[in-house]
Scaffold this motif. Sequence first.
Motif: not given
Length: 254
Positions: A27-28, A50-55, A71-76
């Motif tokens: 993601l940009r 947007l904070d998730l994208v930055r992190q 939500e803890q699994w979405q990034t995974l």
Amino acid sequence: MTTGEVGARLGLSQAKVSRVETGSSGLRMRDVQAMLGLYRVPEPRAAEILDLVRQAAEPGWVQVHGRGLPEQWQTLIDWESRAVALRVHHGALVPGLLQTADYARAAIRDTSSITPGEPELDVKVAARLARQGILSRESPPSLHAIIGEPALRLPVGGHAVLSAQLRHLLEVVRRPHVVLQVVPETRGAHPGLEGPFLVMDLPQGRRVVHTEHRSRSLFLDDESEVAEHRRAWRRIEDLALSPRDSADLIAALC
């Protein structure tokens, strides 16, 4: 709006929009900001995204587990969907990518403070099973899993649930892109006893390690930390039974 209409309005290709929405592309920030604006996402929620994208762009960032939504699994899930190879070790439980629905429900319920019937349980079980979708893709990532022998004997959900889980493992290992090995209890102590971990090989040679604890998930992409986990993996692999002998052990315990 179709992905083509979105692309036309934002000056992006239809393929780009599709990759962003399905999580198969990085993601940009400017693309995400434009899409959030076009979709009229409320400001508080847009700020969270947007904070998730930055992190996600930062090395070794920690994600604190929330309640209610997985939500803890979405990034995974996002990382796993980009991976070309996955190597996972768990000493006491069958890894999430290989769990049946009943086993997953029992594992989540019995290792957390969630009470039976609580909506959070259904949501988290669904999120865990959703991760397994990558193994059914037309071009799935390779998966190499190593589990400890105790995971084959611990009656998570009862003996019937465990037996069904073991039979499921024997079905999964028939897939050409899946390798499963077992570390016998007789091997003694090894680096895997420090906790489960997942090494994800991404395109362009990048690697990310994921570790999960009771209240937080940790994503590591520092070269030294990734190298340390890869050394631990090689040590564990050296101690594990061959895939054939591992399957024979699982079959004997069904």
